[in-house]
Design a protein around this motif. Structure first.
Motif, mmCIF file in Angstrom:
data_model
loop_
_atom_site.group_PDB
_atom_site.id
_atom_site.type_symbol
_atom_site.label_atom_id
_atom_site.label_comp_id
_atom_site.label_asym_id
_atom_site.label_seq_id
_atom_site.Cartn_x
_atom_site.Cartn_y
_atom_site.Cartn_z
ATOM 1 N N GLY A 9 1.109 -1.241 -0.264
ATOM 2 C CA GLY A 9 0.377 -0.162 -0.281
ATOM 3 C C GLY A 9 0.831 1.225 0.407
ATOM 4 O O GLY A 9 2.093 1.168 -0.134
ATOM 5 N N GLY A 10 0.351 2.921 0.287
ATOM 6 C CA GLY A 10 1.195 3.392 -0.235
ATOM 7 C C GLY A 10 0.206 5.054 -0.644
ATOM 8 O O GLY A 10 -0.998 5.043 -1.020
ATOM 9 N N LEU A 11 1.009 5.831 -0.964
ATOM 10 C CA LEU A 11 0.257 7.298 -1.523
ATOM 11 C C LEU A 11 0.758 7.132 -3.235
ATOM 12 O O LEU A 11 1.863 6.699 -3.158
ATOM 13 C CB LEU A 11 0.761 8.107 -0.887
ATOM 14 N N VAL A 12 -0.614 7.220 -3.914
ATOM 15 C CA VAL A 12 -0.230 7.324 -5.203
ATOM 16 C C VAL A 12 -1.119 8.946 -5.942
ATOM 17 O O VAL A 12 -2.258 8.974 -5.284
ATOM 18 C CB VAL A 12 -0.231 6.098 -5.826
ATOM 19 N N GLN A 13 -0.480 9.617 -7.181
ATOM 20 C CA GLN A 13 -1.051 10.228 -7.999
ATOM 21 C C GLN A 13 -2.327 9.269 -8.856
ATOM 22 O O GLN A 13 -2.583 8.162 -9.783
ATOM 23 C CB GLN A 13 -0.740 10.642 -8.661
ATOM 24 N N ALA A 14 -3.792 10.177 -8.732
ATOM 25 C CA ALA A 14 -4.547 9.172 -9.489
ATOM 26 C C ALA A 14 -4.257 9.239 -11.430
ATOM 27 O O ALA A 14 -2.956 9.945 -11.694
ATOM 28 C CB ALA A 14 -5.425 10.640 -9.970
ATOM 29 N N GLY A 15 -4.338 8.157 -11.492
ATOM 30 C CA GLY A 15 -4.461 7.611 -12.518
ATOM 31 C C GLY A 15 -2.718 6.378 -12.382
ATOM 32 O O GLY A 15 -1.997 5.975 -13.553
ATOM 33 N N GLY A 16 -1.995 6.254 -11.375
ATOM 34 C CA GLY A 16 -1.175 5.906 -11.173
ATOM 35 C C GLY A 16 -1.211 4.338 -10.503
ATOM 36 O O GLY A 16 -2.468 4.297 -10.704
ATOM 37 N N SER A 17 -0.650 3.148 -10.341
ATOM 38 C CA SER A 17 -0.526 1.734 -10.177
ATOM 39 C C SER A 17 0.115 2.282 -8.654
ATOM 40 O O SER A 17 1.063 2.261 -8.699
ATOM 41 C CB SER A 17 0.054 0.996 -10.948
ATOM 42 N N LEU A 18 -1.050 0.597 -8.015
ATOM 43 C CA LEU A 18 -0.191 0.240 -7.293
ATOM 44 C C LEU A 18 -0.084 -1.417 -6.811
ATOM 45 O O LEU A 18 -1.111 -2.312 -8.327
ATOM 46 C CB LEU A 18 0.110 0.533 -5.804
ATOM 47 N N ARG A 19 1.030 -2.461 -6.366
ATOM 48 C CA ARG A 19 0.630 -4.212 -6.740
ATOM 49 C C ARG A 19 0.915 -4.113 -5.200
ATOM 50 O O ARG A 19 1.767 -3.733 -4.221
ATOM 51 C CB ARG A 19 1.826 -4.586 -7.000
ATOM 52 N N LEU A 20 -0.281 -4.488 -4.557
ATOM 53 C CA LEU A 20 -0.232 -5.398 -2.879
ATOM 54 C C LEU A 20 -0.687 -7.364 -3.392
ATOM 55 O O LEU A 20 -0.732 -7.513 -3.744
ATOM 56 C CB LEU A 20 -2.574 -5.704 -2.534
ATOM 57 N N SER A 21 0.193 -7.588 -2.248
ATOM 58 C CA SER A 21 0.608 -8.809 -2.528
ATOM 59 C C SER A 21 0.045 -9.013 -1.003
ATOM 60 O O SER A 21 -0.400 -7.695 1.015
ATOM 61 C CB SER A 21 2.539 -8.644 -1.972
ATOM 62 N N CYS A 22 -0.596 -10.558 -0.446
ATOM 63 C CA CYS A 22 -0.260 -10.970 0.999
ATOM 64 C C CYS A 22 -0.064 -12.860 0.882
ATOM 65 O O CYS A 22 -0.362 -13.276 -0.199
ATOM 66 C CB CYS A 22 -2.073 -10.707 0.799
ATOM 67 N N ALA A 23 0.631 -12.282 1.604
ATOM 68 C CA ALA A 23 1.560 -14.295 2.108
ATOM 69 C C ALA A 23 0.981 -14.130 3.128
ATOM 70 O O ALA A 23 0.818 -14.349 4.406
ATOM 71 C CB ALA A 23 2.898 -13.470 2.627
ATOM 72 N N ALA A 24 0.241 -15.639 3.066
ATOM 73 C CA ALA A 24 -0.409 -16.928 4.041
ATOM 74 C C ALA A 24 1.157 -17.295 4.483
ATOM 75 O O ALA A 24 1.537 -18.150 3.829
ATOM 76 C CB ALA A 24 -1.605 -17.642 3.373
ATOM 77 N N ASP A 89 -10.895 5.378 -5.247
ATOM 78 C CA ASP A 89 -9.968 3.936 -4.552
ATOM 79 C C ASP A 89 -9.472 3.960 -2.744
ATOM 80 O O ASP A 89 -9.065 2.647 -2.706
ATOM 81 C CB ASP A 89 -9.139 3.674 -5.244
ATOM 82 N N THR A 90 -9.246 4.686 -2.907
ATOM 83 C CA THR A 90 -8.741 5.533 -1.633
ATOM 84 C C THR A 90 -9.372 4.407 -0.499
ATOM 85 O O THR A 90 -10.550 4.400 -0.237
ATOM 86 C CB THR A 90 -8.792 6.653 -1.113
ATOM 87 N N ALA A 91 -8.206 3.497 0.563
ATOM 88 C CA ALA A 91 -8.933 3.220 1.132
ATOM 89 C C ALA A 91 -7.987 2.132 2.034
ATOM 90 O O ALA A 91 -7.199 2.012 1.256
ATOM 91 C CB ALA A 91 -10.288 1.679 0.851
ATOM 92 N N VAL A 92 -8.861 1.027 2.615
ATOM 93 C CA VAL A 92 -7.742 0.531 4.210
ATOM 94 C C VAL A 92 -8.349 -0.717 2.907
ATOM 95 O O VAL A 92 -9.080 -1.249 3.019
ATOM 96 C CB VAL A 92 -8.146 0.371 5.407
ATOM 97 N N TYR A 93 -7.160 -1.973 2.799
ATOM 98 C CA TYR A 93 -7.372 -2.865 1.440
ATOM 99 C C TYR A 93 -7.496 -4.069 2.386
ATOM 100 O O TYR A 93 -6.481 -4.037 3.484
ATOM 101 C CB TYR A 93 -6.804 -3.041 0.696
ATOM 102 N N TYR A 94 -7.850 -4.927 2.743
ATOM 103 C CA TYR A 94 -7.746 -6.142 3.513
ATOM 104 C C TYR A 94 -7.530 -7.499 2.518
ATOM 105 O O TYR A 94 -8.626 -7.012 2.011
ATOM 106 C CB TYR A 94 -8.933 -6.594 4.441
ATOM 107 N N CYS A 95 -7.335 -8.475 3.085
ATOM 108 C CA CYS A 95 -6.464 -9.468 2.519
ATOM 109 C C CYS A 95 -6.974 -10.802 3.314
ATOM 110 O O CYS A 95 -7.723 -10.576 4.490
ATOM 111 C CB CYS A 95 -5.267 -10.168 2.768
ATOM 112 N N ASN A 96 -8.178 -11.057 2.460
ATOM 113 C CA ASN A 96 -9.091 -12.207 3.050
ATOM 114 C C ASN A 96 -8.684 -13.713 2.198
ATOM 115 O O ASN A 96 -8.603 -13.550 1.177
ATOM 116 C CB ASN A 96 -10.843 -12.085 2.835
#
Length: 121
Positions: A9-24, A89-96
């Motif tokens: 997660g992080g801060l990005v400008q509109a139009g940008g990209s991020l990649r989230l990962s979740c390891a179990a 899209d601003t939010a806290v993202y949770y893995c499930n």
């Protein structure tokens, strides 16, 4: 014990990209469905994307064509590639994940701790 640890997660400008990962990790026998949820301030938690153990995917209408969910079963990891990010899209993202632990005959849903995604306009 089972843990889900998110990152990316992080801060990005509109139009940008991020990649989230979740390891179990932990005493895992099998992971069934995995997914990403998000919760914005004052709003209910909502499903963003989900993926089955065989790789079938589904998306919320608001992210279709912009977000891609994938998983690496060998690494017990699920990813969320987010492109063309928008302020909404601003939010806290949770893995499930639906996980069957070693020695158990049933599976249980586990949650990660959440990672903040902030999109500036």
């Amino acid at each position: 014990q089972v843990q889900l640890v998110e990152s990316g997660g992080g801060l990005v400008q509109a139009g940008g990209s991020l990649r989230l990962s979740c390891a179990a990790s932990g005493s895992i026998f099998r992971i069934n469905d995995m997914g990403w949820y998000r919760q914005a301030p004052g709003k209910q938690r909502e499903l963003v994307a989900a993926i089955t153990s065989l790789g079938s995917t589904s998306y919320a209408d608001s992210v279709k064509g912009r977000f891609t969910i994938s998983r690496d079963n060998a690494k017990n990891t699920v990813y969320l590639q987010m492109n063309r990010l928008q302020p909404e899209d601003t939010a806290v993202y949770y893995c499930n994940a639906d996980i069957r632990r070693i020695w158990n005959t049933y599976s249980t849903y586990y949650w990660g701790q959440g990672t903040q995604v902030t999109v500036s306009s």
